[in-house]
Each structure stands twice: as structure tokens, then as C-alpha cells.
Enzyme design. Structure first.
Site, PDB file in Angstrom:
ATOM      1  N   HIS A  82      41.339  -6.674  69.925  1.00  0.00           N
ATOM      2  CA  HIS A  82      39.927  -6.358  70.141  1.00  0.00           C
ATOM      3  C   HIS A  82      39.297  -5.792  68.878  1.00  0.00           C
ATOM      4  O   HIS A  82      38.105  -5.929  68.647  1.00  0.00           O
ATOM      5  CB  HIS A  82      39.767  -5.325  71.258  1.00  0.00           C
ATOM      6  CG  HIS A  82      40.319  -5.755  72.567  1.00  0.00           C
ATOM      7  ND1 HIS A  82      39.879  -6.879  73.234  1.00  0.00           N
ATOM      8  CD2 HIS A  82      41.286  -5.225  73.357  1.00  0.00           C
ATOM      9  CE1 HIS A  82      40.548  -7.015  74.368  1.00  0.00           C
ATOM     10  NE2 HIS A  82      41.415  -6.026  74.463  1.00  0.00           N
ATOM     11  N   HIS A 107      38.254   2.723  63.959  1.00  0.00           N
ATOM     12  CA  HIS A 107      38.334   1.266  64.108  1.00  0.00           C
ATOM     13  C   HIS A 107      36.975   0.667  63.778  1.00  0.00           C
ATOM     14  O   HIS A 107      36.016   1.398  63.541  1.00  0.00           O
ATOM     15  CB  HIS A 107      38.781   0.913  65.535  1.00  0.00           C
ATOM     16  CG  HIS A 107      37.804   1.378  66.568  1.00  0.00           C
ATOM     17  ND1 HIS A 107      37.936   2.578  67.240  1.00  0.00           N
ATOM     18  CD2 HIS A 107      36.641   0.842  67.013  1.00  0.00           C
ATOM     19  CE1 HIS A 107      36.912   2.729  68.066  1.00  0.00           C
ATOM     20  NE2 HIS A 107      36.107   1.690  67.937  1.00  0.00           N
ATOM     21  N   HIS A 109      33.818  -2.548  64.097  1.00  0.00           N
ATOM     22  CA  HIS A 109      33.106  -3.582  64.847  1.00  0.00           C
ATOM     23  C   HIS A 109      32.279  -4.418  63.879  1.00  0.00           C
ATOM     24  O   HIS A 109      31.611  -3.864  62.997  1.00  0.00           O
ATOM     25  CB  HIS A 109      32.152  -2.959  65.874  1.00  0.00           C
ATOM     26  CG  HIS A 109      32.851  -2.132  66.911  1.00  0.00           C
ATOM     27  ND1 HIS A 109      33.330  -2.656  68.092  1.00  0.00           N
ATOM     28  CD2 HIS A 109      33.173  -0.820  66.930  1.00  0.00           C
ATOM     29  CE1 HIS A 109      33.899  -1.694  68.800  1.00  0.00           C
ATOM     30  NE2 HIS A 109      33.827  -0.564  68.121  1.00  0.00           N
ATOM     31  N   GLU A 113      27.628  -2.019  66.655  1.00  0.00           N
ATOM     32  CA  GLU A 113      27.354  -1.939  68.098  1.00  0.00           C
ATOM     33  C   GLU A 113      26.034  -1.220  68.316  1.00  0.00           C
ATOM     34  O   GLU A 113      25.108  -1.757  68.904  1.00  0.00           O
ATOM     35  CB  GLU A 113      28.487  -1.184  68.790  1.00  0.00           C
ATOM     36  CG  GLU A 113      29.797  -1.943  68.729  1.00  0.00           C
ATOM     37  CD  GLU A 113      30.701  -1.650  69.898  1.00  0.00           C
ATOM     38  OE1 GLU A 113      31.181  -0.516  69.997  1.00  0.00           O
ATOM     39  OE2 GLU A 113      30.932  -2.568  70.711  1.00  0.00           O
ATOM     40  N   HIS A 126      34.021   3.435  63.981  1.00  0.00           N
ATOM     41  CA  HIS A 126      34.007   4.510  64.976  1.00  0.00           C
ATOM     42  C   HIS A 126      35.210   5.413  64.757  1.00  0.00           C
ATOM     43  O   HIS A 126      36.345   4.946  64.812  1.00  0.00           O
ATOM     44  CB  HIS A 126      34.054   3.936  66.395  1.00  0.00           C
ATOM     45  CG  HIS A 126      32.793   3.240  66.791  1.00  0.00           C
ATOM     46  ND1 HIS A 126      32.740   2.269  67.755  1.00  0.00           N
ATOM     47  CD2 HIS A 126      31.522   3.421  66.342  1.00  0.00           C
ATOM     48  CE1 HIS A 126      31.478   1.862  67.897  1.00  0.00           C
ATOM     49  NE2 HIS A 126      30.721   2.542  67.041  1.00  0.00           N
ATOM     50  N   THR A 194      32.732   2.093  74.240  1.00  0.00           N
ATOM     51  CA  THR A 194      32.047   0.793  74.232  1.00  0.00           C
ATOM     52  C   THR A 194      32.975  -0.338  74.661  1.00  0.00           C
ATOM     53  O   THR A 194      32.604  -1.501  74.586  1.00  0.00           O
ATOM     54  CB  THR A 194      31.469   0.470  72.839  1.00  0.00           C
ATOM     55  OG1 THR A 194      32.553   0.327  71.914  1.00  0.00           O
ATOM     56  CG2 THR A 194      30.525   1.560  72.360  1.00  0.00           C
ATOM     57  N   THR A 195      34.183   0.021  75.076  1.00  0.00           N
ATOM     58  CA  THR A 195      35.135  -0.966  75.592  1.00  0.00           C
ATOM     59  C   THR A 195      35.635  -0.466  76.954  1.00  0.00           C
ATOM     60  O   THR A 195      35.565   0.734  77.222  1.00  0.00           O
ATOM     61  CB  THR A 195      36.344  -1.123  74.655  1.00  0.00           C
ATOM     62  OG1 THR A 195      36.969   0.151  74.474  1.00  0.00           O
ATOM     63  CG2 THR A 195      35.922  -1.669  73.293  1.00  0.00           C
TER      64      THR A 195
HETATM   65 ZN   LIG Z   1      34.291   1.306  68.723  1.00  0.00          ZN
END
Ligand SMILES: [Zn+2]
Length: 242
Positions: A82, A107, A109, A113, A126, A194-195
Site C-alpha cells: 500500500h 510513509h 503517498h 492525500e 506521514h 487514511t487507510t
Molecule cells: Zn499516510
């Protein structure tokens, strides 16, 4: 018979609740369906304080300076299918609201986001923190196209390209602080993961100043992670502070 049925029901509910349903960023198990994939993911559907959001119309407030200690090395770099996630050695901290939050991992994105005044950035990091009691805080850092970023390159040089692959990155001496902008001014709001499971009660701090990164460097992350940003969520009754 009745007894047997209720035992069966309990068993199946337990089984379902304990399974971590697979999810993705598109198609039948994409963000629109996360809340239906498992009871554990229900907040993705019914939550009212979900992340990410568009950060606009922020209200002026006297926010305390972000008190962070990130002079600590990253330990491993993992591809979990992911995102690309760096786990930290012990010692990195964030102090806010009279509480100590430990930096667990950071991590990425691609693209961002959260958005700022409706604008997406090509990448967002993040930094995920937790108190001993399990309260969560996330510091978001935006990346914009510009100069080559040597800290980011340390990650690219050790990129786990296959799902499940994990690299030891201790020898790179990459520290969490190497990925921060000069200014730590921030927007603050309440949000969620957000996951899945999209858990709420997460303190969000998104830094105003983006960090520069080259186009090729963003492409390197994108080529491994793909498009891994959840769509924007409604603000509802929340206020954004600046
Ligand atoms: Zn994140």
C-alpha cells in the site's frame, strides 16, 4: 439447536472481525467500498472526522510551536503493498497537548492525500506517532517539485520494490529530521487514519512549508507505490486551525 446456532454465530462473527480484509486504492476493494469490506473498517463509511481533507478556510489560533525531536535514525524500509514505510529506531518524539508521542514510522503517498487550498502536491509523507495509551498523531509533510533531495535519495537507493520486501537502512544514517522543512508552522485538525480501519481521534499537523524533491525522485516513489491517495473527505463540523 438454539444453543448451537448462537455458538456458531459468535464463532463466525469472531472470525470475520479478526480477519484483516484486503483493500486497495481502486476497483471493487477501492476507497468507496472500504467500509463494506469488514466490520473493522466501518468508520471508513460512517465516520464524520475522516482524513484526508482539503485544508482551507483555516482559523487563526495561537498554536504552540511543534515540539519535535527527530534526531533519530530510520531502521528499516518496507513495501507493504500500500505504501513505502520506514520504521524508526527508538527515541524520536513529538510533545503536544502535554503528552509524549513516540514516532513509530513514516510513509509516503503519491500524490498527496490532504490538499492545501484545493491544491494537490506530488507527494506527501506521514509521520505516525502514538502515546503509550494508543492515542495517535500524524505530522504531514508536503513535497513539491524542485531541487534534488539527498535524504529522499537515500530511500530511493534502498527501495524495496517487491511487495513484502524490507530493506535495512541503518547504514544510510537517514534521520527523520532530514525530511522536514525549515519552518515547522502547521495547520491542525482532527482526523483519522487514511487507510482501513480509518480509526478516528487522530491529531493531525500538516506543515505549511513543502520540502523540495526532483521530478525523477517523485517518479521513483510513484513507480513502486502507484497512486496511493485516499479521496478527500468531508470536513463536517470540524475546524482547521493555523
Ligand atoms: Zn499516510
Amino acid at each position: 439447536m438454539k444453543k448451537f446456532l448462537s455458538a456458531l454465530t459468535i464463532a463466525s462473527v469472531t472470525l470475520f472481525a479478526s480477519s484483516k480484509a484486503n483493500w486497495s486504492y481502486s476497483g471493487k476493494i477501492g476507497p468507496d467500498y472500504w467500509g463494506d469490506l469488514s466490520h473493522d473498517y466501518i468508520m471508513c463509511k460512517v465516520g464524520k472526522n475522516q482524513s484526508p481533507i482539503d485544508i482551507s478556510k483555516a482559523v487563526n489560533a495561537s498554536l504552540t510551536p511543534l515540539n519535535i525531536y527527530y534526531n533519530v535514525k530510520a531502521k528499516t524500509f518496507l513495501n507493504n503493498g500500500h505504501t513505502l514505510k520506514a520504521k524508526m529506531k527508538d527515541g524520536a518524539k513529538l510533545y503536544i497537548d502535554g503528552k509524549e508521542f513516540k514516532l513509530i514510522q513514516f510513509h509516503f503517498h503519491t500524490p498527496s492525500e490532504n490538499t492545501i487550498d484545493g491544491k494537490y502536491y506530488p507527494m506527501e509523507a506521514h509521520f505516525v506517532h502514538s502515546t503509550k495509551g494508543g492515542e495517535l498523531a500524524v505530522v504531514g509533510v508536503m513535497f513539491k517539485i524542485g531541487k534534488f533531495n539527498p535524504a529522499i535519495q537515500k530511500l530511493i537507493d534502498n527501495m524495496p520494490k517487491k511487495v513484502g520486501e524490507k530493506k535495512d537502512i541503518c547504514q544510510t544514517s537517514l534521520k527523520a529530521k532530514d525530511l522536514l522543512p525549515k519552518s515547522l508552522e502547521y495547520f491542525r485538525f482532527n482526523g483519522s487514519l487514511t487507510t482501513p480501519p480509518c480509526s478516528e481521534g487522530v491529531r493531525w499537523f500538516v506543515l505549511k512549508e513543502p520540502v523540495e524533491v526532483s521530478k525523477e525522485q517523485v517518479r521513483a516513489f510513484e513507480s513502486v507505490m502507484g497512486k496511493n491517495n485516499r479521496p478527500l473527505q468531508n470536513l463536517n463540523a470540524r475546524v482547521i486551525l493555523k
